[in-house]
Design a protein around this motif. Structure first.
Motif, PDB file in Angstrom:
ATOM      1  N   VAL B  10       0.839  -1.206   0.000  1.00  0.00           N
ATOM      2  CA  VAL B  10       0.000   0.000   0.000  1.00  0.00           C
ATOM      3  C   VAL B  10       0.875   1.257   0.000  1.00  0.00           C
ATOM      4  O   VAL B  10       1.780   1.384   0.815  1.00  0.00           O
ATOM      5  N   LYS B  11       0.595   2.144  -0.912  1.00  0.00           N
ATOM      6  CA  LYS B  11       1.284   3.433  -0.932  1.00  0.00           C
ATOM      7  C   LYS B  11       0.550   4.387   0.004  1.00  0.00           C
ATOM      8  O   LYS B  11      -0.648   4.628  -0.165  1.00  0.00           O
ATOM      9  N   ILE B  12       1.263   4.917   0.981  1.00  0.00           N
ATOM     10  CA  ILE B  12       0.656   5.846   1.937  1.00  0.00           C
ATOM     11  C   ILE B  12       1.075   7.271   1.573  1.00  0.00           C
ATOM     12  O   ILE B  12       2.264   7.547   1.387  1.00  0.00           O
ATOM     13  N   ILE B  13       0.087   8.132   1.459  1.00  0.00           N
ATOM     14  CA  ILE B  13       0.355   9.551   1.198  1.00  0.00           C
ATOM     15  C   ILE B  13      -0.215  10.300   2.399  1.00  0.00           C
ATOM     16  O   ILE B  13      -1.424  10.305   2.615  1.00  0.00           O
ATOM     17  N   PHE B  14       0.678  10.865   3.201  1.00  0.00           N
ATOM     18  CA  PHE B  14       0.277  11.330   4.530  1.00  0.00           C
ATOM     19  C   PHE B  14       0.512  12.823   4.689  1.00  0.00           C
ATOM     20  O   PHE B  14       1.597  13.323   4.396  1.00  0.00           O
ATOM     21  N   GLY B  15      -0.487  13.529   5.203  1.00  0.00           N
ATOM     22  CA  GLY B  15      -0.278  14.915   5.606  1.00  0.00           C
ATOM     23  C   GLY B  15      -1.350  15.856   5.115  1.00  0.00           C
ATOM     24  O   GLY B  15      -2.181  15.527   4.260  1.00  0.00           O
ATOM     25  N   LYS B  16      -1.299  17.054   5.656  1.00  0.00           N
ATOM     26  CA  LYS B  16      -2.325  18.040   5.313  1.00  0.00           C
ATOM     27  C   LYS B  16      -2.226  18.422   3.843  1.00  0.00           C
ATOM     28  O   LYS B  16      -1.132  18.522   3.287  1.00  0.00           O
ATOM     29  N   GLU B  18      -3.092  16.728   1.234  1.00  0.00           N
ATOM     30  CA  GLU B  18      -2.676  15.677   0.296  1.00  0.00           C
ATOM     31  C   GLU B  18      -3.827  15.041  -0.482  1.00  0.00           C
ATOM     32  O   GLU B  18      -3.585  14.206  -1.355  1.00  0.00           O
TER      33      GLU B  18
END
Lengths: 385, 385
Positions: B10-16, B18
């Motif tokens: 799983v590719k995680i894209i994290f943060g405000k 996004e």
């Protein structure tokens, strides 16, 4: 916490007796090139286990990948792989074999002028031949990431690259393959993994307590298990714990959302390129001086590291920081890793050479704050004389 | 350490900020079905952000996926997706929407009699429509694993499934999407994540110190950040730390090479199926009694957990174990989560019903030692009355 992207599709197959899993991880009709280093995998029977598992596959061998794998050698593998229409690579070895195989994988279909551009000009990798790994040396973490460091003998340059296409499809980690490793490689491995964690942890706080604690978890485990492995390399659990710690140290998990340093690696690579000093030993030389030199900007994390990993709580902040760096040095030295340039017969002349090379290449702004310039590198190395 | 396989692509894209990344993660020509629950994503503008990011895509919406997602509802989504020739799903929500979307993804191409077989007969999933996630509720960890729990209203059954085909392609975790969550969902999330860790940690030692410390790292972070999130849901860092902890709690990292329990979940699911009690609350009801009931076989880990997470070091082993379980109960109660069946108006009659259902289904050998039988379940639940 900083924004981040995390992606790591490597399948890890871990434990004793797992080399046989190679059979089901590589497509039955694949034309496989098995890459390895010297003859150690023949002595410790890993070669036989892999060959058993590959029965029924078309297998070409490419051996002779050196420590600090050389571009010149790897290009011979590329030539062979193209001639043999190889469509799957299997790296059997440690970080050097894996790193070398990543370049081979990317270079086989490379369309540009020469694959060295991937390293020197950072030409993006757009596809690569799939590859798997049978790991025989816990240290670099290359088995679970997409990065690679390659040396060009001709120019004595050591450069890195990485791409989403150079993750191993699978990596098999059988701690029993490490039972016959010489003490030098084991202690190198512990120091390498330990420094990988510090490069991602000893920076400045960004309110990421989980990442901090996970980094400290690896450091404490290496501190405890490393000496056990050296004392008894056939202690399965100790080797397993060391092996998994080295993988976790550089698979991206502890790096998410935090600043990273990597100046120690950048400087250390020059010592390897110029003098052939083992990678881990260059880190042990550079790191303590870098920590002392940058103690103001790393203050909060140095204090936290000292307290949580080494139990340093007494004295002024200055005293605690020095005790913490010294504890790190003592740990490295306890593993029989020397931490001064003079221990490797390297003197001021080499520092001048590194400064010259960094200036020539325009290397600057190293470290988590991009505030380490060439003149700082000179001072850091001078502190390590 | 036990042998293990780890795989999590799983590719995680994290943060405000996004959520806009959705645009480049979904193929431009995909026919997308966006799945969600009630209207909360419209109130907190997540819906607008997702729709903005999806501009240019063909998008069909399917809303109304309930907490404890119902098979009956999900089959309507499957029907719609087939009719609309959907080839990418985007789950926008918490664990229920994601779990539901995993079943939709697997059911669309399902060839067998009826997709319920995936849950009831464990018919293997052989392919699934690709899907992504925009997470709006940290709790279940479903955004970074391949597992799913589905309820069939008709029979009041709650079953789970998982497959290598039901990992999200990507998951976007923006802590700011959680600012408007009601306290009830936040406290449920903390307890859910905390219990996920305990299910993989509070078993018996297998000499896996890194996994232990990583599990403890998550527990300590949840213990510290959970109350901050409840006190101030717009504290970005606290929410980010909670959100990442909940993901790390169930993405497989802490589970490698160690035994796992999951009896608390198995028993808790029945309380949700029969009485609609929030999932996390069922865990808070069952876990303390289970720990007390199994304190002999969990002794070493209970003592370690108590010392490292709650600082329990005084008294006899018996006293320390009881203090540790009580600290866990106090933590749950401090988050406004009640831990007794009577708090939910559930009595002896329900225990008899659960026993009857377990006997009927042949449920036995629960827990890390496979030593919890139906009669033990009865006693554990009785202790929770």
């Amino acid at each position: 916490m900083n924004n981040f992207t995390f992606y790591n599709p490597v399948k890890i197959i871990f434990g004793k007796g797992e080399i046989k899993a190679v059979a089901k991880e590589i497509p039955a009709d694949a034309r496989v090139m098995m890459t390895y280093g010297g003859g150690s995998i023949k002595k410790n029977k890993v070669y036989d286990q892999v060959m058993d598992a590959l029965k029924g596959h078309k297998v070409i061998e490419f051996s002779g990948i050196e420590p600090n794998p050389r571009y010149e050698t790897l290009m011979k593998a590329v030539e062979l792989a193209r001639a043999e229409q190889i469509d799957f690579l299997l790296a059997v070895g440690g970080g050097s074999v894996i790193d070398g195989t990543k370049l081979i994988a990317a270079a086989i279909p490379f369309q540009g002028e020469e694959p060295w551009d991937i390293l020197s000009k950072k030409t993006p990798v757009t596809h690569a031949v799939p590859f798997g790994v049978v790991l025989t040396l816990p240290a670099t973490g290359s088995e679970m990431n997409s990065g690679s460091v390659i040396t060009r003998e001709e120019t004595k340059e050591k450069f890195s690259f990485g791409s989403p296409f150079t993750f191993p499809k699978f990596s098999i980690l059988d701690p029993e393959t490490c039972y016959t490793l010489p003490p030098r490689q084991l202690s190198n491995g512990v120091v390498d993994a330990f420094t990988h964690v510090l490069e991602q942890y000893l920076t400045y706080p960004v309110n990421a307590p989980l990442q901090d604690r996970m980094a400290e978890s690896i450091l404490i485990t290496l501190k405890e298990e490393g000496p056990k492995v050296l004392a008894n390399p056939t202690d399965y659990d100790a080797m397993a714990n060391f092996m998994w710690s080295a993988t976790m140290a550089l698979n991206g998990v502890i790096r998410v959302g935090v600043p990273t340093d990597w100046a120690t690696h950048m400087i250390g690579h020059e010592l390897t390129a110029l003098h052939g000093i083992d990678h881990a030993r260059t880190l042990a030389i550079v790191l303590p001086s870098l920590l002392r030199y940058k103690k103001e900007t790393k203050r909060e994390k140095l204090l936290q590291y000292g307290e949580r990993v080494w139990g340093v709580t007494a004295g002024s902040e200055e005293e605690r920081i020095e005790a913490t760096v010294q504890a790190t040095v003592n740990f490295f030295e306890s593993l029989d890793i020397r931490t001064k340039l003079k221990d490797y017969d390297v003197d001021q002349e080499t520092i001048r050479e590194i400064v010259r090379r960094f200036e020539q290449r325009g290397v600057k702004n190293l470290g988590e704050r991009a505030d380490i310039q060439v003149s700082d590198v000179e001072q850091i190395l001078t502190m390590s004389l």
